[in-house]
Design a protein around this motif. Structure first.
Motif, PDB file in Angstrom:
ATOM      1  N   MET A 123      -9.429 -24.300  -4.197  1.00 45.15           N
ATOM      2  CA  MET A 123      -9.993 -25.566  -3.750  1.00 45.15           C
ATOM      3  C   MET A 123      -8.851 -26.537  -3.509  1.00 45.15           C
ATOM      4  N   GLU A 124      -9.174 -27.661  -2.931  1.00 49.56           N
ATOM      5  CA  GLU A 124      -8.161 -28.701  -2.750  1.00 49.56           C
ATOM      6  C   GLU A 124      -8.840 -30.057  -2.747  1.00 49.56           C
ATOM      7  N   GLY A 125      -8.143 -31.039  -3.293  1.00 49.20           N
ATOM      8  CA  GLY A 125      -8.683 -32.379  -3.355  1.00 49.20           C
ATOM      9  C   GLY A 125      -8.171 -33.264  -2.244  1.00 49.20           C
ATOM     10  N   LEU A 126      -8.545 -34.515  -2.306  1.00 55.93           N
ATOM     11  CA  LEU A 126      -8.077 -35.484  -1.324  1.00 55.93           C
ATOM     12  C   LEU A 126      -6.568 -35.623  -1.381  1.00 55.93           C
ATOM     13  N   VAL A 127      -6.022 -35.541  -2.576  1.00 58.26           N
ATOM     14  CA  VAL A 127      -4.573 -35.518  -2.769  1.00 58.26           C
ATOM     15  C   VAL A 127      -4.234 -34.340  -3.675  1.00 58.26           C
ATOM     16  N   ASP A 135     -20.135 -18.451 -12.523  1.00 57.39           N
ATOM     17  CA  ASP A 135     -19.447 -17.339 -11.875  1.00 57.39           C
ATOM     18  C   ASP A 135     -19.404 -17.498 -10.357  1.00 57.39           C
ATOM     19  N   ALA A 136     -19.530 -18.734  -9.883  1.00 63.71           N
ATOM     20  CA  ALA A 136     -19.551 -18.981  -8.442  1.00 63.71           C
ATOM     21  C   ALA A 136     -18.242 -18.556  -7.785  1.00 63.71           C
ATOM     22  N   ILE A 137     -18.332 -17.926  -6.616  1.00 60.48           N
ATOM     23  CA  ILE A 137     -17.129 -17.522  -5.886  1.00 60.48           C
ATOM     24  C   ILE A 137     -17.065 -18.195  -4.513  1.00 60.48           C
ATOM     25  N   TRP A 138     -17.911 -19.204  -4.275  1.00 59.81           N
ATOM     26  CA  TRP A 138     -17.901 -19.876  -2.975  1.00 59.81           C
ATOM     27  C   TRP A 138     -16.650 -20.710  -2.777  1.00 59.81           C
ATOM     28  N   GLY A 139     -16.140 -21.279  -3.868  1.00 60.34           N
ATOM     29  CA  GLY A 139     -14.882 -22.005  -3.805  1.00 60.34           C
ATOM     30  C   GLY A 139     -14.941 -23.283  -3.004  1.00 60.34           C
ATOM     31  N   GLY A 140     -13.797 -23.622  -2.415  1.00 67.85           N
ATOM     32  CA  GLY A 140     -13.683 -24.854  -1.654  1.00 67.85           C
ATOM     33  C   GLY A 140     -12.867 -24.641  -0.407  1.00 67.85           C
ATOM     34  N   ALA A 141     -11.909 -25.542  -0.187  1.00 66.71           N
ATOM     35  CA  ALA A 141     -11.105 -25.494   1.041  1.00 66.71           C
ATOM     36  C   ALA A 141      -9.627 -25.370   0.712  1.00 66.71           C
ATOM     37  N   GLY A 142      -9.309 -24.562  -0.304  1.00 66.58           N
ATOM     38  CA  GLY A 142      -7.921 -24.388  -0.712  1.00 66.58           C
ATOM     39  C   GLY A 142      -7.215 -23.287   0.059  1.00 66.58           C
ATOM     40  N   PRO A 143      -5.956 -23.022  -0.278  1.00 66.37           N
ATOM     41  CA  PRO A 143      -5.186 -21.989   0.414  1.00 66.37           C
ATOM     42  C   PRO A 143      -5.749 -20.582   0.235  1.00 66.37           C
ATOM     43  N   VAL A 199     -10.200 -29.606   8.531  1.00 67.42           N
ATOM     44  CA  VAL A 199     -10.385 -28.924   7.246  1.00 67.42           C
ATOM     45  C   VAL A 199     -11.683 -28.130   7.268  1.00 67.42           C
ATOM     46  N   ARG A 200     -11.601 -26.865   6.839  1.00 66.06           N
ATOM     47  CA  ARG A 200     -12.779 -25.994   6.803  1.00 66.06           C
ATOM     48  C   ARG A 200     -12.819 -25.233   5.478  1.00 66.06           C
ATOM     49  N   PHE A 201     -14.041 -24.921   5.066  1.00 62.38           N
ATOM     50  CA  PHE A 201     -14.201 -24.025   3.938  1.00 62.38           C
ATOM     51  C   PHE A 201     -13.824 -22.610   4.389  1.00 62.38           C
ATOM     52  N   ALA A 202     -13.753 -21.679   3.423  1.00 63.02           N
ATOM     53  CA  ALA A 202     -13.246 -20.339   3.714  1.00 63.02           C
ATOM     54  C   ALA A 202     -14.142 -19.519   4.629  1.00 63.02           C
ATOM     55  N   ASP A 203     -15.399 -19.949   4.839  1.00 66.37           N
ATOM     56  CA  ASP A 203     -16.266 -19.237   5.772  1.00 66.37           C
ATOM     57  C   ASP A 203     -16.298 -19.909   7.144  1.00 66.37           C
ATOM     58  N   GLY A 204     -15.455 -20.907   7.335  1.00 66.23           N
ATOM     59  CA  GLY A 204     -15.367 -21.578   8.617  1.00 66.23           C
ATOM     60  C   GLY A 204     -16.186 -22.844   8.720  1.00 66.23           C
ATOM     61  N   THR A 205     -16.984 -23.164   7.704  1.00 63.65           N
ATOM     62  CA  THR A 205     -17.802 -24.369   7.734  1.00 63.65           C
ATOM     63  C   THR A 205     -16.919 -25.617   7.680  1.00 63.65           C
ATOM     64  N   PRO A 206     -17.089 -26.552   8.611  1.00 64.81           N
ATOM     65  CA  PRO A 206     -16.275 -27.773   8.585  1.00 64.81           C
ATOM     66  C   PRO A 206     -16.536 -28.586   7.324  1.00 64.81           C
ATOM     67  N   LEU A 207     -15.487 -29.220   6.815  1.00 65.54           N
ATOM     68  CA  LEU A 207     -15.591 -30.075   5.635  1.00 65.54           C
ATOM     69  C   LEU A 207     -15.559 -31.526   6.089  1.00 65.54           C
ATOM     70  N   PRO A 237     -12.507 -32.042 -10.870  1.00 64.47           N
ATOM     71  CA  PRO A 237     -13.807 -32.691 -10.711  1.00 64.47           C
ATOM     72  C   PRO A 237     -13.961 -33.469  -9.401  1.00 64.47           C
ATOM     73  N   TYR A 238     -12.845 -33.769  -8.743  1.00 68.01           N
ATOM     74  CA  TYR A 238     -12.885 -34.480  -7.467  1.00 68.01           C
ATOM     75  C   TYR A 238     -12.813 -33.544  -6.262  1.00 68.01           C
ATOM     76  N   PHE A 239     -12.679 -32.246  -6.505  1.00 75.37           N
ATOM     77  CA  PHE A 239     -12.541 -31.305  -5.399  1.00 75.37           C
ATOM     78  C   PHE A 239     -13.878 -31.117  -4.677  1.00 75.37           C
ATOM     79  N   PRO A 240     -13.898 -31.156  -3.349  1.00 72.60           N
ATOM     80  CA  PRO A 240     -15.133 -30.824  -2.638  1.00 72.60           C
ATOM     81  C   PRO A 240     -15.436 -29.333  -2.742  1.00 72.60           C
ATOM     82  N   VAL A 241     -16.679 -29.008  -3.041  1.00 78.72           N
ATOM     83  CA  VAL A 241     -17.084 -27.613  -3.195  1.00 78.72           C
ATOM     84  C   VAL A 241     -17.942 -27.189  -2.008  1.00 78.72           C
ATOM     85  N   HIS A 242     -18.005 -25.893  -1.793  1.00 73.66           N
ATOM     86  CA  HIS A 242     -18.787 -25.328  -0.697  1.00 73.66           C
ATOM     87  C   HIS A 242     -20.257 -25.770  -0.819  1.00 73.66           C
ATOM     88  N   PRO A 243     -20.949 -25.975   0.302  1.00 72.77           N
ATOM     89  CA  PRO A 243     -22.359 -26.397   0.249  1.00 72.77           C
ATOM     90  C   PRO A 243     -23.274 -25.466  -0.537  1.00 72.77           C
TER      91      PRO A 243
END
Length: 562
Positions: A108-112, A227-235, A146-154, A211-217
């Protein structure tokens, strides 16, 4: 020889596919993952079971968006990290331990975010920001790619939903948001506004935490998904997770920034330091990370096949005391325990001086630190301990009986030794009997937060780099519920709140000095040790960047071929 011919055929096919891709256009995710599957069948170094599971997963397409996958920048196909640590909660609304935060910082990744190896905050998914109204309003302007790992725009709505989700669920780390944020709004698709309850000088450091990281919808708004594996928009994205066995991370093809140096990171979990060291020496892991025994580090420093990396640390070890539970509800008992503990003995005997004595919750070397426990109790002061115990009504015929809890693997194999030596030190008074108890990490955390333990060994890695982070989470009555200590002191609450909004560092240091002196009087915690981070790698591993944040960012690491 048949296997060699088969390999040759696959190589030819790979070349054909690559040439075709060059003329047709950028490879889409399904083609890319099939290529990875063929290659990994001949390059895998993991056990057969893990490799087959990973390969089966990789045959499934990842991308669902028509956006082209960026050109990979991989230097290394795969690196395996071994650890004795464990993942607790892959949901950032409830994750509140160092290693899980490390995983979240990679997927995941945050605003900063922090620049790897430093404590310098740099842009993350926000390309710039500004503060207004004396620091009570913060506005972040998001990148538009910025996109999530499945291509969804953030978008800004994802940021707002994720933060409000943390506030609604109100899990262990929620205080990092709820204590500071009055409201958060999406001003448009790419602008987020935070309205703070009060000015906070270290707000950017807070925003850099999970706690400030945007998570996948896919994360539900009102439910923890451990056990969620959806993650966020990290490397990286999570390809597969098998609790307490392994987690597989693969480079996020839609990551807005530079692609990781290594395409696939596999973290394997080991039951103890002996198993981890054996795996390292057999070449099953490339990196041994948290935690080998101190004797292992000493031995491996002499082996030319490995590199031992040492980083001065701000992580601390301490005892949590449940001030609501008898007999440690008596402050004289808590003070006696603090006096009886010999920290130098702990550092030398158990940790071979890879850690050093600590006499406050604020680590040595950080501004405002004061050796308040050394000044008040000394170190291993049995005379004072016995005097305090007798004042509390204990004697040779009426001994103090206490329970000391530890978790056997989360902090490495030395934890049982540490608990045993503390027991011996306390029992040297002749007036204390210690009953040692233990539980595995997931159970331990649950027992802790529910106030079920009398005295417990714990460690702390900073959420953000500021003395406030070593005081507020422990001593403020609205933030320390996760510790199960039951401690609340209105004067301490007032001082910590005052220090948080004070802009003059000299004045902040004075305030925090007073907080530390009250800590030594009330003794809801007993600081023990301050350590360093140690990592052992195969000699061909490069790009490790450990620094003040103590987090290991996987995307900078790679192998050399020499």
């Amino acid at each position: 020889m048949a296997e060699v011919r088969t390999l040759a055929i696959y190589i030819v096919l790979l070349v054909i596919v690559a040439i075709a891709a060059y003329y047709v256009g950028t490879l889409q995710a399904p083609t890319k993952t099939v290529t990875t599957t063929i290659t990994e069948r001949y390059t895998a170094t993991l056990t057969t079971t893990v490799t087959e599971t990973i390969t089966a997963t990789e045959t499934k397409p990842v991308a669902i968006s028509p956006t082209p996958t960026p050109t990979p920048g991989y230097i290394t196909e795969k690196i395996v990290i071994g650890t004795t640590d464990k993942v607790t909660d892959l949901d950032p609304s409830n994750a509140y331990d160092f290693f899980t935060w490390e995983i979240l910082n990679n997927v995941m990744e945050g605003l900063v975010k922090y620049e790897p190896g430093t404590d310098r905050i740099i842009p993350g998914i926000a390309e710039r920001w500004e503060s207004r109204d004396n620091g009570t309003i913060w506005i972040f302007y998001l990148r538009k790619n910025v996109r999530f790992a499945d291509g969804t725009p953030l978008t800004a709505a994802d940021v707002v939903r994720s933060i409000k989700r943390v506030m609604k669920i109100n899990g262990d780390p929620a205080w990092l948001v709820t204590e500071f944020i009055e409201d958060v709004k999406a001003l448009d698709n790419y602008t987020v506004e935070f309205i703070l309850k009060k000015p906070t000088g270290y707000f950017l450091a807070l925003v850099a935490t999970p706690p400030y990281f945007p998570v996948h919808p896919s994360y539900p708004d009102d439910k923890i998904v451990s056990d969620a594996i959806w993650g966020g928009a990290g490397p990286y994205m999570i390809r597969e997770f098998k609790r307490d066995q392994y987690i597989v991370l693969e480079a996020n093809p839609y990551y807005y920034g530079e692609q990781p140096k290594t395409k696939t990171i596999i973290v394997r979990f080991y039951k103890d330091a002996a198993s981890l060291r054996l795996a390292l020496e057999k070449g099953e892991v490339d990196i041994a990370w948290r935690t080998l025994r101190p004797t292992d580090y000493e031995d491996l420093k002499k082996n030319p096949n490995f590199k031992v990396i040492e980083v001065p640390g701000s992580f601390i070890r301490y005892l949590v005391i449940n001030v609501k539970m008898d007999p440690v509800s008596n402050v004289l008992v808590r003070r006696a325990i603090a006096a009886a503990i010999d920290r130098k003995d702990l550092a030398e005997t158990v940790f071979l001086e890879t850690m050093e004595p600590l006499y406050s919750l604020v680590p040595k070397g950080m501004w405002s630190h004061e050796d308040v426990f050394l000044e008040k109790y000394g170190d291993g002061n049995l005379t004072l301990a016995i005097q305090l115990l007798k004042q509390a009504g204990y004697s040779e015929n009426n001994k103090l009986h206490i329970e000391l809890w530890y978790t056997p693997t989360h902090y490495g194999d030395t934890e049982a030794d540490l608990a045993q030596l503390i027991k011996e030190q306390l029992e040297r008074t002749g007036l204390i009997v210690v009953d040692l108890k233990s539980s595995e990490w997931a159970t331990y955390v649950d027992q802790l937060r529910n106030g079920q333990m009398m005295i417990a060994l714990l460690g702390w890695y900073p959420d953000y780099i500021d003395p406030d982070n070593f005081l507020y989470p422990f001593l403020h009555s609205q933030a320390n519920k996760w510790t199960g200590t039951g401690y609340a002191n209105p004067e301490v609450d007032r001082l910590i709140e005052e220090g948080a909004i004070e802009l003059d560092q000299t004045k902040r240091a004075e305030i925090y000095g007073e907080v530390q002196r009250i800590l030594a009087e009330d003794v809801p915690y007993i600081p023990l040790l301050q350590g360093k981070l140690l990592m052992v790698t195969q000699k061909n591993i490069e790009g490790v960047k450990l620094g003040p944040t103590l987090l290991f960012y996987y995307w900078t690491v790679y192998k050399t071929t020499g």
